[in-house]
Design a protein around this motif. Structure first.
Motif, mmCIF file in Angstrom:
data_model
loop_
_atom_site.group_PDB
_atom_site.id
_atom_site.type_symbol
_atom_site.label_atom_id
_atom_site.label_comp_id
_atom_site.label_asym_id
_atom_site.label_seq_id
_atom_site.Cartn_x
_atom_site.Cartn_y
_atom_site.Cartn_z
ATOM 1 N N ALA A 112 0.891 -1.169 0.000
ATOM 2 C CA ALA A 112 0.000 0.000 0.000
ATOM 3 C C ALA A 112 0.925 1.215 0.000
ATOM 4 O O ALA A 112 1.612 1.471 1.001
ATOM 5 N N ARG A 113 0.987 1.927 -1.120
ATOM 6 C CA ARG A 113 1.974 3.002 -1.256
ATOM 7 C C ARG A 113 1.340 4.373 -1.152
ATOM 8 O O ARG A 113 0.149 4.553 -1.389
ATOM 9 N N LYS A 114 2.165 5.364 -0.793
ATOM 10 C CA LYS A 114 1.675 6.736 -0.726
ATOM 11 C C LYS A 114 1.384 7.210 -2.154
ATOM 12 O O LYS A 114 1.950 6.696 -3.134
ATOM 13 N N GLU A 115 0.467 8.173 -2.222
ATOM 14 C CA GLU A 115 -0.097 8.649 -3.492
ATOM 15 C C GLU A 115 0.953 8.931 -4.579
ATOM 16 O O GLU A 115 1.991 9.542 -4.305
ATOM 17 N N GLU A 155 -7.290 5.418 -1.171
ATOM 18 C CA GLU A 155 -8.042 5.706 0.066
ATOM 19 C C GLU A 155 -7.343 6.847 0.802
ATOM 20 O O GLU A 155 -6.123 6.800 1.009
ATOM 21 N N THR A 156 -8.124 7.830 1.262
ATOM 22 C CA THR A 156 -7.566 8.948 2.032
ATOM 23 C C THR A 156 -7.968 8.789 3.498
ATOM 24 O O THR A 156 -9.054 8.298 3.795
ATOM 25 N N TYR A 157 -7.040 9.166 4.414
ATOM 26 C CA TYR A 157 -7.279 8.929 5.845
ATOM 27 C C TYR A 157 -6.584 10.003 6.662
ATOM 28 O O TYR A 157 -5.713 10.721 6.156
ATOM 29 N N ASP A 158 -6.953 10.097 7.959
ATOM 30 C CA ASP A 158 -6.331 11.052 8.890
ATOM 31 C C ASP A 158 -5.336 10.321 9.795
ATOM 32 O O ASP A 158 -5.435 9.122 10.003
ATOM 33 N N LEU A 159 -4.391 11.069 10.393
ATOM 34 C CA LEU A 159 -3.314 10.509 11.221
ATOM 35 C C LEU A 159 -3.329 11.099 12.624
ATOM 36 O O LEU A 159 -4.038 12.072 12.878
ATOM 37 N N SER A 168 -3.590 11.855 4.520
ATOM 38 C CA SER A 168 -2.685 11.215 3.567
ATOM 39 C C SER A 168 -3.497 10.242 2.714
ATOM 40 O O SER A 168 -4.625 9.885 3.073
ATOM 41 N N THR A 169 -2.899 9.810 1.599
ATOM 42 C CA THR A 169 -3.597 8.876 0.699
ATOM 43 C C THR A 169 -2.711 7.665 0.422
ATOM 44 O O THR A 169 -1.510 7.807 0.209
ATOM 45 N N LEU A 170 -3.330 6.485 0.477
ATOM 46 C CA LEU A 170 -2.634 5.236 0.134
ATOM 47 C C LEU A 170 -3.240 4.646 -1.129
ATOM 48 O O LEU A 170 -4.452 4.770 -1.355
ATOM 49 N N GLU A 171 -2.409 3.957 -1.911
ATOM 50 C CA GLU A 171 -2.875 3.347 -3.158
ATOM 51 C C GLU A 171 -2.378 1.905 -3.266
ATOM 52 O O GLU A 171 -1.305 1.570 -2.759
ATOM 53 N N MET A 172 -3.160 1.092 -3.977
ATOM 54 C CA MET A 172 -2.791 -0.311 -4.208
ATOM 55 C C MET A 172 -3.069 -0.634 -5.672
ATOM 56 O O MET A 172 -4.116 -0.219 -6.200
ATOM 57 N N HIS A 173 -2.179 -1.360 -6.321
ATOM 58 C CA HIS A 173 -2.441 -1.796 -7.693
ATOM 59 C C HIS A 173 -3.703 -2.663 -7.740
ATOM 60 O O HIS A 173 -3.930 -3.468 -6.830
ATOM 61 N N ALA A 230 -1.923 3.665 16.005
ATOM 62 C CA ALA A 230 -2.268 4.870 16.778
ATOM 63 C C ALA A 230 -3.785 5.072 16.656
ATOM 64 O O ALA A 230 -4.547 4.410 17.361
ATOM 65 N N THR A 231 -4.240 5.933 15.751
ATOM 66 C CA THR A 231 -5.692 6.112 15.573
ATOM 67 C C THR A 231 -6.314 4.977 14.777
ATOM 68 O O THR A 231 -7.529 4.786 14.794
ATOM 69 N N GLY A 232 -5.478 4.261 14.028
ATOM 70 C CA GLY A 232 -5.976 3.192 13.155
ATOM 71 C C GLY A 232 -6.290 3.672 11.745
ATOM 72 O O GLY A 232 -6.638 2.860 10.879
ATOM 73 N N GLY A 233 -6.153 4.969 11.499
ATOM 74 C CA GLY A 233 -6.507 5.511 10.179
ATOM 75 C C GLY A 233 -5.732 4.859 9.039
ATOM 76 O O GLY A 233 -6.316 4.486 8.012
ATOM 77 N N THR A 234 -4.430 4.693 9.230
ATOM 78 C CA THR A 234 -3.584 4.116 8.170
ATOM 79 C C THR A 234 -3.983 2.678 7.876
ATOM 80 O O THR A 234 -4.120 2.279 6.712
ATOM 81 N N ILE A 235 -4.180 1.900 8.940
ATOM 82 C CA ILE A 235 -4.432 0.474 8.727
ATOM 83 C C ILE A 235 -5.861 0.264 8.219
ATOM 84 O O ILE A 235 -6.126 -0.633 7.419
ATOM 85 N N GLN A 236 -6.810 1.125 8.657
ATOM 86 C CA GLN A 236 -8.174 1.020 8.121
ATOM 87 C C GLN A 236 -8.189 1.324 6.618
ATOM 88 O O GLN A 236 -8.916 0.667 5.861
#
Ligand SMILES: O=P(O)(O)OC[C@H]1O[C@H](OP(=O)(O)OP(=O)(O)O)[C@H](O)[C@@H]1O
Ligand SMILES: Nc1ncnc2[nH]cnc12
Length: 173
Positions: free
Chosen positions: A79-82, A92-96, A102-107, A125-131
């Motif tokens: 899962a890479r940064k935008e 997917e965009t999320y809060d930290l 920030s935004t993560l992307e997957m092929h 931490a908040t779980g935003g990244t993993i969600q």
């Protein structure tokens, strides 16, 4: 006796902003036996859950995810940064806990039909990244069989936000 992972985690007050205690796992990654033990315990959780793939968010998650995938003998999903992945993606965009969103992307072809995915990161931490990582996997047809961390911050709502999943962490603060 269980391994004392906290010995290898440095606590840095007011980084990267005032009020945050940064839990730095660099000493753990830098110590051969401690890093091997951490990877082995997280991989054992994935083995018990029947994982057929391991996924993690850039960047610290990659330090944890790739060796776990190798130990399990399964593939690793990035899962890479935008803007970093060269082919068609879901995003997917999320809060930290700190900083802005920030935004993560997957092929689109990162997940194979029927994949049972272990999702890992250095820290919850908040779980935003993993969600956001989980949403990408599920949208691409994968099943998340477990979520694992080296560090869990229990004063933040990360675990509550992951209540539908089996969550395992090596250390809690
Ligand atoms: O549970 P959350 O509130 O989402 O926070 C945890 C995330 O924050 C950190 O990553 P960061 O975004 O700092 O990026 P990095 O891995 O590139 O350092 C950490 O590695 C986790 O991925
Ligand atoms: N307190 C913290 N320490 C290290 N990484 C983090 N990512 C989010 N919160 C963090």
């Amino acid at each position: 006796m269980s391994f004392d992972f906290k010995k290898y985690i440095a606590d840095i007050p007011d980084f990267p902003e005032k009020g945050i205690i940064f839990r730095d796992f660099s000493p753990l990654v830098g110590n051969g036996p401690a890093f091997k033990e951490a990877i082995s315990e997280l991989a054992e959780f994935g083995r018990r859950k029947g994982a057929t793939a391991v996924a993690a968010p850039e960047a610290r998650g990659f330090l944890v995810g790739a060796p776990i995938a190798t130990e399990l003998g399964v593939g690793f999903v990035q899962a890479r940064k935008e803007g970093k992945l060269p082919r068609a993606t879901e995003s997917e965009t999320y809060d930290l806990e700190y900083g802005t969103s920030s935004t993560l992307e997957m092929h689109l072809d990162a997940i194979k039909p029927g994949d049972k995915v272990l999702v890992v990161d250095d820290l919850l931490a908040t779980g935003g990244t993993i969600q956001a990582t989980i949403r990408l996997i599920e949208r691409l047809g994968g099943e998340v069989v477990g979520v694992a961390f080296i560090i869990e911050l229990s004063e933040l709502p990360g675990r509550d936000n992951l209540k539908d999943y089996d969550v395992f962490s090596l250390t809690t603060y």
